[in-house]
Design a protein around this motif. Structure first.
Motif, short mmCIF file in Angstrom:
data_model
loop_
_atom_site.label_atom_id
_atom_site.label_comp_id
_atom_site.label_asym_id
_atom_site.label_seq_id
_atom_site.Cartn_x
_atom_site.Cartn_y
_atom_site.Cartn_z
N PRO A 7 -1.66 17.64 5.67
CA PRO A 7 -0.77 16.83 4.83
C PRO A 7 0.27 16.04 5.64
CG PRO A 7 -0.36 19.18 4.49
CD PRO A 7 -1.54 19.06 5.38
N LEU A 8 0.47 16.38 6.88
CA LEU A 8 1.42 15.65 7.71
C LEU A 8 0.73 14.61 8.59
CD1 LEU A 8 3.85 18.54 8.68
CD2 LEU A 8 4.11 16.80 6.90
N GLU A 9 -0.55 14.37 8.35
CA GLU A 9 -1.28 13.32 9.04
C GLU A 9 -1.70 12.27 8.02
OE1 GLU A 9 -4.58 14.76 11.27
OE2 GLU A 9 -3.37 16.20 12.40
N PHE A 10 -1.87 11.05 8.48
CA PHE A 10 -2.31 9.98 7.58
C PHE A 10 -3.13 8.97 8.36
CE2 PHE A 10 1.53 8.35 9.45
CZ PHE A 10 1.37 6.97 9.50
N ASP A 11 -3.80 8.10 7.63
CA ASP A 11 -4.61 7.03 8.20
C ASP A 11 -3.78 5.74 8.11
OD1 ASP A 11 -6.35 4.91 8.65
OD2 ASP A 11 -7.99 5.79 7.49
N ILE A 12 -3.30 5.26 9.25
CA ILE A 12 -2.41 4.10 9.26
C ILE A 12 -3.07 2.85 8.68
CG2 ILE A 12 -2.95 3.48 11.66
CD1 ILE A 12 0.41 2.95 9.84
N LEU A 13 -4.34 2.64 8.95
CA LEU A 13 -5.00 1.43 8.42
C LEU A 13 -5.10 1.48 6.89
CD1 LEU A 13 -7.75 0.80 11.11
CD2 LEU A 13 -5.49 -0.23 10.90
N ALA A 14 -5.40 2.64 6.35
CA ALA A 14 -5.43 2.78 4.89
C ALA A 14 -4.03 2.58 4.32
CB ALA A 14 -5.97 4.16 4.50
N GLU A 15 -3.04 3.04 5.03
CA GLU A 15 -1.64 2.88 4.60
C GLU A 15 -1.27 1.40 4.55
OE1 GLU A 15 2.25 4.56 3.75
OE2 GLU A 15 0.34 5.58 3.98
N LEU A 16 -1.63 0.66 5.58
CA LEU A 16 -1.27 -0.77 5.65
C LEU A 16 -1.98 -1.60 4.60
CD1 LEU A 16 -1.12 -1.25 9.51
CD2 LEU A 16 0.80 -1.05 7.92
N VAL A 17 -3.20 -1.21 4.24
CA VAL A 17 -3.95 -1.94 3.22
C VAL A 17 -3.27 -1.82 1.86
CG1 VAL A 17 -6.13 -1.95 1.93
CG2 VAL A 17 -6.15 -1.83 4.41
N GLY A 18 -2.55 -0.75 1.65
CA GLY A 18 -1.92 -0.50 0.36
C GLY A 18 -0.69 -1.34 0.07
N TYR A 19 -0.16 -2.04 1.06
CA TYR A 19 1.04 -2.85 0.83
C TYR A 19 0.67 -4.23 0.35
CZ TYR A 19 3.38 0.85 3.42
OH TYR A 19 3.86 2.06 3.82
N SER A 20 1.43 -4.72 -0.59
CA SER A 20 1.15 -6.06 -1.11
C SER A 20 1.94 -7.10 -0.32
CB SER A 20 1.49 -6.15 -2.59
OG SER A 20 2.88 -5.94 -2.77
N ARG A 21 1.51 -8.33 -0.43
CA ARG A 21 2.20 -9.44 0.23
C ARG A 21 3.16 -10.08 -0.77
NH1 ARG A 21 -2.47 -13.05 2.23
NH2 ARG A 21 -3.22 -12.53 0.18
N GLN A 22 4.21 -10.62 -0.24
CA GLN A 22 5.20 -11.28 -1.08
C GLN A 22 4.66 -12.63 -1.57
OE1 GLN A 22 5.39 -10.56 2.14
NE2 GLN A 22 6.50 -12.07 3.31
N SER A 23 4.99 -12.95 -2.81
CA SER A 23 4.62 -14.25 -3.36
C SER A 23 5.76 -14.74 -4.22
CB SER A 23 3.32 -14.16 -4.17
OG SER A 23 3.52 -13.45 -5.36
N GLU A 24 5.87 -16.04 -4.32
CA GLU A 24 6.90 -16.68 -5.14
C GLU A 24 6.35 -17.97 -5.70
OE1 GLU A 24 10.89 -17.09 -3.81
OE2 GLU A 24 10.90 -15.17 -2.77
#
Length: 186
Positions: A7-24
């Motif tokens: 539980p104290l390990e994670f997959d950084i690439l999967a983590e980064l995919v989960g963030y959305s990009r800003q739009s306006e």
């Protein structure tokens, strides 16, 4: 032994995919002639002595001129690109138009390369365009981006580009703040 992830390990690439990009969104106007005619009426209004009442006929022309400009309203939804997306576009453009250097080693300007890069960026960053009546276009190709950049009034092109630039600048400032704040608190 289990295959369960610590539980104290994670997959950084999967983590980064989960963030959305800003739009306006940014709203601009396309009818330069109507804007010019509006300005002519505004000059006429401003030429009236201060405190004097604007004649009804002139006020009617002013409202009609404003409505003519508003009919050409376009609202662009723009999105920031990831570093990889920007780099992919840059690489593709440089494959087509490699940088040539002069005798002193400085890069030679290439208007075709610059235009292609700008059109590809706009095609990737414009999610959709909505007219004042609600109709939208979301399939923004390089050709469409080129047409937009070539046919919209300069002021409108500048406003769209400024909004695109602001997305990245504001994100960078937010990251700078939190990184400084986090370092300070560490």
């Amino acid at each position: 032994m289990t295959d369960a992830q610590d539980p104290l390990e994670f997959d950084i690439l999967a983590e980064l995919v989960g963030y959305s990009r800003q739009s306006e969104t940014v709203t601009v106007f396309a009818d330069e002639r109507a804007a010019y005619e509006l300005q002519q009426v505004l000059k006429e209004v401003e030429s009236k002595p201060e405190g004097s009442k604007i004649p009804a006929a002139l006020n009617k022309r002013l409202e009609a001129a404003k409505q003519a400009v508003k009919k050409s309203q376009l609202t662009f939804e723009v999105v920031a690109l990831t570093r990889d997306e920007t780099q992919d576009i840059k690489s593709e453009v440089l494959r087509k138009f490699p940088i040539k250097r002069n005798a002193l080693g400085y890069p030679e300007p290439n208007d075709q390369r610059d235009a292609l890069f700008a059109n590809k960026l706009w095609a990737a960053q414009i999610v959709s365009i909505a007219r004042a009546d609600g109709a939208t276009q979301s399939d923004i190709t390089e050709e469409v981006a080129q047409g937009i950049r070539g046919r919209l009034p300069d002021k409108s092109v500048e406003a769209v580009q400024a909004k695109i630039d602001q997305l990245s600048e504001d994100a960078a400032k937010g990251l700078d703040f939190i990184m400084t704040d986090t370092d300070f608190l560490s």
